[in-house]
Write a protein that holds these residues in place. Structure first.
Motif, PDB file in Angstrom:
ATOM      1  N   VAL A   1       6.393  18.867  -5.268  1.00  0.00           N
ATOM      2  CA  VAL A   1       5.656  20.133  -5.219  1.00  0.00           C
ATOM      3  C   VAL A   1       5.516  20.653  -6.651  1.00  0.00           C
ATOM      4  N   TYR A   2       4.299  20.924  -7.064  1.00  0.00           N
ATOM      5  CA  TYR A   2       4.038  21.436  -8.409  1.00  0.00           C
ATOM      6  C   TYR A   2       3.836  22.943  -8.338  1.00  0.00           C
ATOM      7  N   GLU A   3       4.673  23.654  -9.086  1.00  0.00           N
ATOM      8  CA  GLU A   3       4.668  25.109  -9.012  1.00  0.00           C
ATOM      9  C   GLU A   3       3.578  25.702  -9.889  1.00  0.00           C
ATOM     10  N   GLN A   4       3.425  27.017  -9.751  1.00  0.00           N
ATOM     11  CA  GLN A   4       2.336  27.748 -10.401  1.00  0.00           C
ATOM     12  C   GLN A   4       2.096  27.397 -11.862  1.00  0.00           C
ATOM     13  N   GLU A   5       3.191  27.253 -12.617  1.00  0.00           N
ATOM     14  CA  GLU A   5       3.018  27.097 -14.066  1.00  0.00           C
ATOM     15  C   GLU A   5       2.760  25.652 -14.503  1.00  0.00           C
ATOM     16  N   THR A   6       2.684  24.715 -13.548  1.00  0.00           N
ATOM     17  CA  THR A   6       2.462  23.307 -13.903  1.00  0.00           C
ATOM     18  C   THR A   6       1.130  23.118 -14.630  1.00  0.00           C
ATOM     19  N   THR A   7       1.170  22.377 -15.719  1.00  0.00           N
ATOM     20  CA  THR A   7      -0.065  22.165 -16.489  1.00  0.00           C
ATOM     21  C   THR A   7      -0.854  20.977 -15.944  1.00  0.00           C
ATOM     22  N   GLN A   8      -2.103  20.896 -16.386  1.00  0.00           N
ATOM     23  CA  GLN A   8      -2.966  19.771 -16.016  1.00  0.00           C
ATOM     24  C   GLN A   8      -2.351  18.461 -16.509  1.00  0.00           C
ATOM     25  N   GLN A   9      -1.795  18.519 -17.709  1.00  0.00           N
ATOM     26  CA  GLN A   9      -1.202  17.309 -18.276  1.00  0.00           C
ATOM     27  C   GLN A   9      -0.008  16.833 -17.441  1.00  0.00           C
ATOM     28  N   GLN A  10       0.817  17.791 -16.981  1.00  0.00           N
ATOM     29  CA  GLN A  10       1.975  17.402 -16.166  1.00  0.00           C
ATOM     30  C   GLN A  10       1.544  16.727 -14.872  1.00  0.00           C
ATOM     31  N   VAL A  11       0.522  17.268 -14.215  1.00  0.00           N
ATOM     32  CA  VAL A  11       0.046  16.662 -12.965  1.00  0.00           C
ATOM     33  C   VAL A  11      -0.456  15.249 -13.247  1.00  0.00           C
ATOM     34  N   PHE A  12      -1.235  15.115 -14.317  1.00  0.00           N
ATOM     35  CA  PHE A  12      -1.775  13.789 -14.636  1.00  0.00           C
ATOM     36  C   PHE A  12      -0.657  12.799 -14.970  1.00  0.00           C
ATOM     37  N   GLU A  13       0.249  13.210 -15.863  1.00  0.00           N
ATOM     38  CA  GLU A  13       1.303  12.289 -16.305  1.00  0.00           C
ATOM     39  C   GLU A  13       2.213  11.862 -15.150  1.00  0.00           C
ATOM     40  N   SER A  14       2.539  12.810 -14.243  1.00  0.00           N
ATOM     41  CA  SER A  14       3.466  12.441 -13.173  1.00  0.00           C
ATOM     42  C   SER A  14       2.805  11.682 -12.038  1.00  0.00           C
ATOM     43  N   GLU A  15       1.565  12.029 -11.720  1.00  0.00           N
ATOM     44  CA  GLU A  15       0.978  11.460 -10.503  1.00  0.00           C
ATOM     45  C   GLU A  15      -0.074  10.383 -10.738  1.00  0.00           C
ATOM     46  N   VAL A  16      -0.835  10.501 -11.813  1.00  0.00           N
ATOM     47  CA  VAL A  16      -1.980   9.596 -11.966  1.00  0.00           C
ATOM     48  C   VAL A  16      -1.747   8.518 -13.015  1.00  0.00           C
TER      49      VAL A  16
ATOM     50  N   MET B   1       0.852  -1.198   0.000  1.00  0.00           N
ATOM     51  CA  MET B   1       0.000   0.000   0.000  1.00  0.00           C
ATOM     52  C   MET B   1       0.886   1.246   0.000  1.00  0.00           C
ATOM     53  N   SER B   2       0.642   2.163  -0.888  1.00  0.00           N
ATOM     54  CA  SER B   2       1.515   3.333  -0.943  1.00  0.00           C
ATOM     55  C   SER B   2       0.715   4.632  -0.862  1.00  0.00           C
ATOM     56  N   VAL B   3       1.364   5.660  -0.352  1.00  0.00           N
ATOM     57  CA  VAL B   3       0.731   6.975  -0.235  1.00  0.00           C
ATOM     58  C   VAL B   3       1.688   8.018  -0.784  1.00  0.00           C
ATOM     59  N   ARG B   4       1.160   8.915  -1.566  1.00  0.00           N
ATOM     60  CA  ARG B   4       1.933  10.093  -1.940  1.00  0.00           C
ATOM     61  C   ARG B   4       1.145  11.318  -1.525  1.00  0.00           C
ATOM     62  N   VAL B   5       1.818  12.272  -0.919  1.00  0.00           N
ATOM     63  CA  VAL B   5       1.178  13.560  -0.631  1.00  0.00           C
ATOM     64  C   VAL B   5       1.977  14.603  -1.387  1.00  0.00           C
ATOM     65  N   VAL B   6       1.334  15.260  -2.318  1.00  0.00           N
ATOM     66  CA  VAL B   6       2.023  16.270  -3.126  1.00  0.00           C
ATOM     67  C   VAL B   6       1.311  17.611  -2.941  1.00  0.00           C
ATOM     68  N   ALA B   7       2.027  18.693  -3.196  1.00  0.00           N
ATOM     69  CA  ALA B   7       1.406  20.016  -3.110  1.00  0.00           C
ATOM     70  C   ALA B   7       1.352  20.610  -4.515  1.00  0.00           C
ATOM     71  N   ARG B   8       0.292  21.350  -4.786  1.00  0.00           N
ATOM     72  CA  ARG B   8       0.182  22.059  -6.053  1.00  0.00           C
ATOM     73  C   ARG B   8      -0.170  23.519  -5.757  1.00  0.00           C
ATOM     74  N   ILE B   9       0.702  24.420  -6.186  1.00  0.00           N
ATOM     75  CA  ILE B   9       0.468  25.848  -5.947  1.00  0.00           C
ATOM     76  C   ILE B   9      -0.164  26.434  -7.199  1.00  0.00           C
ATOM     77  N   ARG B  10      -1.328  27.026  -7.062  1.00  0.00           N
ATOM     78  CA  ARG B  10      -1.983  27.540  -8.262  1.00  0.00           C
ATOM     79  C   ARG B  10      -1.398  28.898  -8.657  1.00  0.00           C
ATOM     80  N   PRO B  11      -1.554  29.283  -9.936  1.00  0.00           N
ATOM     81  CA  PRO B  11      -1.073  30.609 -10.351  1.00  0.00           C
ATOM     82  C   PRO B  11      -1.960  31.712  -9.772  1.00  0.00           C
ATOM     83  N   LEU B  12      -1.510  32.947  -9.883  1.00  0.00           N
ATOM     84  CA  LEU B  12      -2.316  34.077  -9.424  1.00  0.00           C
ATOM     85  C   LEU B  12      -3.514  34.249 -10.348  1.00  0.00           C
ATOM     86  N   LEU B  13      -4.653  34.553  -9.775  1.00  0.00           N
ATOM     87  CA  LEU B  13      -5.829  34.858 -10.586  1.00  0.00           C
ATOM     88  C   LEU B  13      -5.707  36.312 -11.060  1.00  0.00           C
ATOM     89  N   LYS B  14      -6.508  36.665 -12.063  1.00  0.00           N
ATOM     90  CA  LYS B  14      -6.434  38.037 -12.625  1.00  0.00           C
ATOM     91  C   LYS B  14      -6.481  39.099 -11.543  1.00  0.00           C
TER      92      LYS B  14
END
Ligand code: ADP
Ligand code: MG
Length: 332
Positions: A57-72, A1-14
């Protein structure tokens, strides 16, 4: 059984472009490597800061595809080998939980859930083709929300809800939601139609209750059954858009909100404890202590759990960011 806890920082909104950014990330392996540390000032003494460590840790500019490809994407193989997957997005309201899980309308903006389903259906077709049809794969799904500790089926129109929600029962050691629909869904197109309507049901019912969808947990469970002449293999992926982790009592303290926030706080607390216990490989996982973790049987099946801590980088979230980091850090 494995667990990953990752953080994702969103970019600034307008509307935040002129705001003070206080959440930063660091990598320990040097320039150009994936960061694993989140840093935030101590609100009591800004000359000091706190740091928190994550699997990634995924920084502001990380795309949806990057999160999916690396984590899911890497977990889908295990899913088809019979292991369960559970993915949570955790964090204060407005930090990108729904964006991470569901995402936007455009192809590039699609979140983890539509990408996961697309990946699953592609793999189903491939298995059926590679085995010349000897293995049949079927996909069914259920989608419900938990609001004030009551379970509501999101595949049903809000008018069909009863005040107390659907009952849960123990059945041969497994907790089931009585009357929850489990809908067969054979194509991505079918899934999208079903999922979009269910999300409309979620926001309509929240409006009717004079509540907000950020105060309920939405749980999508995708069950995969692979059948051959002499075997059946069942596994499931659950993807959960959690209620906001901020303390609602601070802003709004009418009676309804008190009931809401104590239910939310309790279930998020139990969830964090379960993830913590799994990551420390403890034998006792307190999953029976809240409805959500009980229905998910969290940590009871071999498999993997991913928790994405969503963060906003700006000062207006300072206290909420810090408290969610404290919770997630206990679970790393
Ligand atoms: P939550 O579900 O945590 O309350 P949302 O997913 O609704 O937060 O995000 C809040 C706002 O921030 C939305 O307008 C969303 O589109 C935007 N947002 C969140 N994450 C990102 C991101 N990674 N990139 C671009 N916009 C984002
Ligand atoms: Mg949301």
């Amino acid at each position: 059984m494995s667990v990953r806890v990752v953080a994702r920082i969103r970019p600034l909104l307008k509307q935040e472009l002129d705001k003070d950014v206080i959440v930063t990330s660091e990598s320990t392996e040097g320039e150009g490597t994936q960061p694993t540390i989140v840093r935030i000032p101590n609100p009591k003494n800004e000359a000091e800061s706190f740091s928190f460590q994550f699997s990634s840790v995924y920084e502001q500019e990380t795309t949806q595809q990057q999160v999916f490809e690396s984590e899911v994407a890497p977990t889908v193989k295990h899913l088809f080998n019979g292991y369960d997957t559970t993915i949570f997005s955790y964090g204060p309201t407005g930090t990108g939980k729904t964006h991470t899980m569901r995402g936007g309308k455009s192809l590039a903006d699609r979140g983890v859930i539509p990408r996961l389903l697309s990946n699953i259906y592609r793999r189903c077709r491939k298995i059926e083709k590679d085995t010349s049809g000897a293995t049949h794969v079927s996909v069914t799904m259920s989608y419900y929300e938990i609001y004030c500790d009551r379970v509501f089926d999101l595949f049903e129109p809000p008018e069909k809800r009863t005040a107390s929600g659907l009952p849960i029962r123990d059945n041969h050691g497994k907790t089931v939601v009585v009357g929850l629909r489990e809908v067969p869904c054979t194509t991505l197109k079918e899934f999208e139609t079903l999922y979009d309507q269910a999300n409309i049901n979620r926001s309509t019912s929240a409006t009717k209750l004079n509540a907000h969808s950020s105060r309920s947990h939405a749980i999508l469970t995708v069950k995969i059954t692979q059948t051959t002449e002499d075997s059946v293999l069942v596994s499931q992926a659950s993807a959960i858009d959690l209620a906001g982790s901020e303390d609602n009592r601070r802003t709004d303290n009418n009676k309804e909100r008190m009931v809401e926030s104590s239910a939310i706080n309790k279930s998020l607390f139990v969830l964090a404890q379960c993830v913590d216990a799994i990551s420390k490989k403890q034998s006792r996982i307190p999953y029976r202590e809240s409805k959500m973790t009980r229905i998910l049987s969290l940590g009871q099946n071999n498999g993997m759990t991913l928790m994405v801590l969503n963060l906003a980088p700006v000062r207006s979230y300072h206290m909420d960011t810090l408290s969610s980091l404290n919770v997630a850090n206990r679970t790393k």
